[in-house]
Design a protein around this motif. Structure first.
Motif, PDB file in Angstrom:
ATOM      1  N   GLN A  14       0.836  -1.211   0.000  1.00 19.37           N
ATOM      2  CA  GLN A  14       0.000   0.000   0.000  1.00 19.37           C
ATOM      3  C   GLN A  14       0.865   1.253   0.000  1.00 19.37           C
ATOM      4  O   GLN A  14       0.571   2.226  -0.714  1.00 19.37           O
ATOM      5  N   ILE A  15       1.907   1.223   0.809  1.00 25.27           N
ATOM      6  CA  ILE A  15       2.808   2.373   0.874  1.00 25.27           C
ATOM      7  C   ILE A  15       3.444   2.616  -0.493  1.00 25.27           C
ATOM      8  O   ILE A  15       3.529   3.755  -0.963  1.00 25.27           O
ATOM      9  N   GLN A  16       3.873   1.530  -1.148  1.00 30.03           N
ATOM     10  CA  GLN A  16       4.518   1.683  -2.451  1.00 30.03           C
ATOM     11  C   GLN A  16       3.562   2.277  -3.479  1.00 30.03           C
ATOM     12  O   GLN A  16       3.953   3.135  -4.279  1.00 30.03           O
ATOM     13  N   GLU A  17       2.314   1.839  -3.453  1.00 28.89           N
ATOM     14  CA  GLU A  17       1.331   2.395  -4.391  1.00 28.89           C
ATOM     15  C   GLU A  17       1.162   3.901  -4.175  1.00 28.89           C
ATOM     16  O   GLU A  17       1.140   4.690  -5.136  1.00 28.89           O
ATOM     17  N   ARG A  22      13.407  12.670  -5.783  1.00 31.64           N
ATOM     18  CA  ARG A  22      13.570  13.860  -6.619  1.00 31.64           C
ATOM     19  C   ARG A  22      14.363  13.533  -7.874  1.00 31.64           C
ATOM     20  O   ARG A  22      15.208  12.630  -7.882  1.00 31.64           O
ATOM     21  N   ASP A  23      14.084  14.302  -8.921  1.00 28.70           N
ATOM     22  CA  ASP A  23      14.796  14.115 -10.179  1.00 28.70           C
ATOM     23  C   ASP A  23      15.890  15.167 -10.317  1.00 28.70           C
ATOM     24  O   ASP A  23      16.152  15.939  -9.402  1.00 28.70           O
ATOM     25  N   LYS A  24      16.517  15.225 -11.494  1.00 29.38           N
ATOM     26  CA  LYS A  24      17.657  16.105 -11.701  1.00 29.38           C
ATOM     27  C   LYS A  24      17.263  17.581 -11.766  1.00 29.38           C
ATOM     28  O   LYS A  24      18.130  18.445 -11.698  1.00 29.38           O
ATOM     29  N   GLU A  25      15.983  17.855 -11.910  1.00 36.20           N
ATOM     30  CA  GLU A  25      15.527  19.247 -12.002  1.00 36.20           C
ATOM     31  C   GLU A  25      14.929  19.750 -10.691  1.00 36.20           C
ATOM     32  O   GLU A  25      14.374  20.836 -10.641  1.00 36.20           O
ATOM     33  N   SER A  50       5.445  10.351  -5.340  1.00 35.20           N
ATOM     34  CA  SER A  50       6.905  10.431  -5.150  1.00 35.20           C
ATOM     35  C   SER A  50       7.302  10.925  -3.765  1.00 35.20           C
ATOM     36  O   SER A  50       8.442  11.330  -3.545  1.00 35.20           O
ATOM     37  N   GLU A  51       6.380  10.922  -2.827  1.00 37.51           N
ATOM     38  CA  GLU A  51       6.712  11.305  -1.447  1.00 37.51           C
ATOM     39  C   GLU A  51       5.703  10.689  -0.495  1.00 37.51           C
ATOM     40  O   GLU A  51       4.566  10.408  -0.860  1.00 37.51           O
ATOM     41  N   ILE A  52       6.156  10.482   0.758  1.00 41.01           N
ATOM     42  CA  ILE A  52       5.267   9.938   1.781  1.00 41.01           C
ATOM     43  C   ILE A  52       5.874  10.223   3.155  1.00 41.01           C
ATOM     44  O   ILE A  52       7.091  10.378   3.282  1.00 41.01           O
ATOM     45  N   PHE A 109       9.124   0.008   0.107  1.00 46.20           N
ATOM     46  CA  PHE A 109       8.294   1.201   0.283  1.00 46.20           C
ATOM     47  C   PHE A 109       8.144   1.992  -1.015  1.00 46.20           C
ATOM     48  O   PHE A 109       7.100   2.606  -1.264  1.00 46.20           O
ATOM     49  N   THR A 110       9.188   2.020  -1.833  1.00 45.47           N
ATOM     50  CA  THR A 110       9.250   2.977  -2.952  1.00 45.47           C
ATOM     51  C   THR A 110       9.254   2.350  -4.334  1.00 45.47           C
ATOM     52  O   THR A 110       8.957   3.031  -5.322  1.00 45.47           O
TER      53      THR A 110
END
Length: 473
Positions: free
Chosen positions: A241-244, A436-439, A250-252, A319-320
């Motif tokens: 559930q956490i992964q979904e 986070r991504d590169k931007e 992209s955050e939790i 988790f991710t």
């Protein structure tokens, strides 16, 4: 409108080249009535709230086209006769560019360490229009010395705002300064400021900080999870559930992450143990305390090892959905997409820091940080240049109830954009995970005077502690 400047009187003018060339002209305007009317016009302007990693204050719109008589008169004089005189003194041909605005600094407002460098700026000016002001009110203009790398080191001079005083300083690669936080609740630090433009000074090569060392996981089995982590987070179905949820946003934040008794034990140890803390700078990039790992009490050291353990890497993968452990099932479709679009050539995003290891080896770096009044981190060019895909983890331990108005929260922003994408507020025993991504860049907001005791007794300041880790696939 005719203005008379009184800068010819030796007692009203102070020149100093330490730590960089600056000039103080007291009683700058000859007419007290003019000064009072100028204050009235400025206080009648519309002010916009300005707040980001570097500052918090209220600023007027550009004043170069305002029609109020005293604003118009001062602007004409500053960028006319006075600019000509200044250019002659400096031996520099200053441009006719008009660059001026008004700033209001009130309780907890601040402008942190920076150098003012921007193409064309040659001399900065500030004209103070303040009520009687003491150093205890804050709001001083602090000037920094530099180290051998031309980075700001420490405050060596603080200028207290004074009515009708003009401060000038040469804008250069080493003109590091700040407006210290305003500590008075019943005064307004009103000023006019801007820049005279001209040819920029030559810049020495920019200092490049050594990359932060990264390490693979520690060989610890699931026993460490059973000992430390709230059992609800070890349930496989709950991890799914956490992964979904994480993959959607992209955050939790995972509340009550550690077992309650473990959290209490670490919190107490952080508060009373003789941990060695070191101030981390330089102040144009960051200011907070970091713990020396070899001075951690046993329970805090064990918590540190938990976050670096192999079993925790696997838990984060569950988790991710990120590939932080070889046992984490791979998603072929996602792998193909990352191979085509996301994964840079070795060293492309981070330079030499990634070339010494295999891109497939998950690694992490981390710190135990202490935040108190005056702490912050700032965005900077080097961080933007080295940005890459990463998973951020923060686990807070506050020694007293921490409120969002104190600061100390983490903001995520898009590179070269002011709008915040996400704000993560510190919450006791709540594990925050952000991919986070590169931007995407991040900073920790300045911890302000409200973090001191409600009684105003700064000797009983609150403190916030956190484990801060970054994980890389």
């Amino acid at each position: 409108m005719h203005l008379i400047f009184r800068c010819s009187c030796a007692g009203d003018l102070e020149l100093d080249c330490h730590p960089f060339p600056h000039c103080i002209i007291r009683n700058f305007l000859d007419s007290e009535t003019f000064v009072e009317n100028l204050q009235t016009e400025l206080l009648g302007l519309n002010f916009n709230e300005k707040s980001n990693d570097l500052y918090k204050f209220k600023q007027s719109d550009d004043l170069k086209k305002r029609k109020e008589p005293h604003i118009t008169g001062l602007r004409a004089a500053l960028f006319g006769r006075f600019r000509s005189w200044l250019g002659e003194v400096l031996g520099v041909e200053l441009e006719p560019t008009v660059d001026i605005s008004c700033a209001r600094y009130e309780y907890t407002d601040v402008l942190l360490c920076h150098d003012d460098e921007l193409e064309g700026r040659r001399v900065a000016f500030i004209l103070y229009l303040v009520p009687p002001w003491q150093i205890s009110d804050g709001g001083t203009l602090d000037l920094y010395s530099i180290d051998s790398n031309f980075q700001p080191q420490s405050i060596v001079k603080s200028l207290i705002p004074s009515l009708n005083t003009l401060v000038l300083f040469e804008v250069s690669p080493v003109s590091f300064h700040q407006v210290s936080e305003v500590l008075t609740e019943d005064k307004c630090r009103l000023s006019l400021s801007g820049w005279f433009h001209g040819p920029s000074l030559e810049r020495p090569p920019r200092h490049i900080e050594a990359p932060v060392s990264r390490s693979p996981h520690l060989p610890r089995d699931e026993t460490v999870l059973l000992e430390w982590v709230n059992p609800v987070y070890l349930d496989i179905s709950y991890q799914e559930q956490i992964q979904e949820e994480f993959e959607d946003s992209s955050e939790i934040q995972l509340k009550d992450f550690l077992k309650e008794e473990k959290f209490r034990e670490v919190s107490e140890a952080l508060r009373v143990a003789q941990i060695q803390w070191t101030k981390k700078g330089p102040p144009n990039k960051r200011c907070y305390d970091v713990a020396s790992l070899d001075t951690l009490p046993q329970c805090v050291g064990e918590c540190w090892e938990l976050l670096r353990s192999e079993s925790f890497f696997l838990l984060l993968s569950n988790f991710t959905g990120l590939q932080l452990h070889y046992l984490c099932p791979a998603d072929d479709e996602d792998e193909d997409k990352e191979e085509d679009e996301d994964v840079p050539e070795s060293g492309e995003a981070t330079g030499s820091s990634t070339e010494s290891r295999s891109p497939s080896t998950p690694v992490c770096c981390g710190e135990l940080r202490r935040w108190s009044h005056g702490g912050y981190t700032l965005l900077h060019d080097a961080e933007a240049a080295q940005a890459e895909y990463a998973l951020d983890l923060v686990l807070p331990f506050s020694s007293a109830e921490w409120q969002s108005e104190f600061g100390g929260y983490t903001c995520y922003v898009a590179n070269e954009e002011d709008e915040e994408l996400l704000t993560v507020y510190p919450e006791n025993n709540s594990l925050a995970l952000v991919y986070r991504d590169k931007e995407t860049l991040k900073f920790v907001k300045h911890v302000n005077h409200r973090s001191s005791s409600d009684s105003g007794n700064s000797s009983t300041c609150r403190a916030l502690y956190d484990f801060s880790f970054v994980y890389y696939e």
